[in-house]
Write an enzyme that holds these catalytic residues in place. Structure first.
Site, short mmCIF file in Angstrom:
data_model
loop_
_atom_site.label_atom_id
_atom_site.label_comp_id
_atom_site.label_asym_id
_atom_site.label_seq_id
_atom_site.Cartn_x
_atom_site.Cartn_y
_atom_site.Cartn_z
N CYS A 99 16.51 -91.47 69.81
CA CYS A 99 16.15 -92.76 69.23
C CYS A 99 14.87 -92.57 68.41
O CYS A 99 14.72 -91.55 67.74
CB CYS A 99 16.05 -93.87 70.27
SG CYS A 99 14.89 -93.57 71.64
N TRP A 100 13.94 -93.52 68.45
CA TRP A 100 12.76 -93.42 67.58
C TRP A 100 11.74 -92.44 68.14
O TRP A 100 11.45 -91.41 67.55
CB TRP A 100 12.13 -94.80 67.37
CG TRP A 100 10.74 -94.77 66.80
CD1 TRP A 100 9.63 -95.27 67.36
CD2 TRP A 100 10.32 -94.22 65.55
NE1 TRP A 100 8.53 -95.06 66.55
CE2 TRP A 100 8.93 -94.42 65.43
CE3 TRP A 100 10.99 -93.56 64.52
CZ2 TRP A 100 8.20 -94.00 64.34
CZ3 TRP A 100 10.25 -93.14 63.41
CH2 TRP A 100 8.89 -93.35 63.33
#
Length: 352
Positions: free
Chosen positions: A97-98
């Site tokens: 993800c981020w």
């Protein structure tokens, strides 16, 4: 729990070893850039992220987390039903993800509980981006380039496409950037990628090449529309051998009228783009070009653009920036057609 965690550097080197690379960020984050070949399974969609963020600011972290958890669980269930039910036990995804790992961690936990071997990227996309930027200069320096030079309209892109069709290694920067690298280079209906996505596309292409074989590339400037060519690649290009593609002026005009047919079909769009040259050429000259274009004289305007604007600027830039330009070997197709460029490509590869 048997989820494996690897560094972003390891993920870069092992991308081809996973059954699938899954980006758990929202659609907007994914669209800006993502790992090469990744598919998007948002744990939170764009609008949901806004709603959770608003609750976090206006109510409390606890209330935001409760809503976020419900939405994430719902979205992951949808992904499992749509994408996972037909996957064999041997399917091995890489998930990210981020940065913090909450969105990817939630998805990874469910996949792990099902019985799949799951790998997470430590530091997520943010760490991947830093690793890619650090890797690009040395990756660019690994290859040997043949720089296709030639004034505007000489068919550089057509030649690159012909070389690629015949199995040569080609790095088409304009194709990756969705832009033809000039004031008039905007392609209608085809937005440019972000700088991050452009870098990732270049990295993925360079990584796929064999260092023992030459890479053919066009003599681009530092910017292709709104995106910049990475410094390491620009430096490698500018010190590389050059090939000078020569095409007669009439053939160049004909080629440009074919490749920029959307300008011929939409004269007002053409005139609007010509306006961007006012500062360089002067208001009177540009207004004359616009008037002639509206009167059906597009071909004459294109010819003047070549002779008075593009050719002098291009030649000056090439002599200043490309170390081996003056020693360039001349290559000349029989004409501007796709067939002529294909014939030239065959000759070049046969004698390489």
């Amino acid at each position: 729990m048997s989820i494996e965690r690897i560094s972003a550097e390891a993920a870069l080197s092992q991308l081809g070893h996973f059954s699938e690379v899954i980006d758990a960020r929202s659609e907007g984050e994914y669209a800006e850039d993502h790992l090469p070949g990744a598919v998007n399974w948002p744990s939170l969609h764009d609008e949901e992220r806004k709603i959770v963020g608003t609750r976090y600011k206006q109510i409390s972290q606890f209330e935001a987390k409760k809503l976020g958890a419900a939405l994430v669980a719902q979205n992951i269930a949808t992904h499992i039903l749509r994408e996972v039910l037909d996957k064999p036990r041997e399917w091995q995804p890489l998930v990210y993800c981020w940065r913090g790992g909450k969105r990817s961690g939630s998805l990874a936990l469910i996949l792990d509980q099902i019985g799949f071997k799951v790998t997470l990227v430590d530091g997520g996309y943010k760490a991947f981006r830093a690793a890619l930027v650090a890797d690009l200069p040395q990756l660019a320096a690994r290859h040997q380039y043949q720089v296709i030079c030639g004034t505007t309209g000489s068919g550089k892109t057509r030649l690159l496409q012909a070389l690629a069709a015949q199995g040569a290694q080609v790095l088409d920067l304009e194709g990756l950037a969705h832009h033809r690298s000039s004031v008039l280079g905007l392609i209608p209906g085809l937005p440019q990628p972000s700088q991050k996505a452009f870098d990732s596309r270049i990295w993925a292409a360079l990584r796929s090449f064999d260092p023992a074989r030459p890479v053919y590339i066009e003599s681009e400037s530092k910017k292709v529309g709104n995106v910049a060519v990475p410094e390491g690649l620009i430096a490698a290009m500018r010190s590389s051998p050059c090939l000078q593609l020569d095409l007669p002026e009439d053939e160049r005009v004909a080629l440009l009228l074919e490749d920029y047919d959307f300008f011929v079909q939409d004269i007002e769009f053409f005139c609007d783009r010509l306006g961007a040259l006012t500062e360089a050429r002067g208001k009177a000259v540009v207004e004359d070009w616009q008037a002639r274009a509206r009167s059906g004289g597009v071909a004459s305007v294109v010819r003047e653009l070549l002779v008075k604007h593009y050719d002098p600027v291009y030649l000056q830039s090439m002599r200043r920036n490309f170390e081996q330009y003056e020693a360039a070997r001349v290559i000349a197709p029989r004409g501007h057609s796709v067939a002529a460029m294909a014939a030239l490509a065959r000759t070049m590869l046969a004698t390489a």
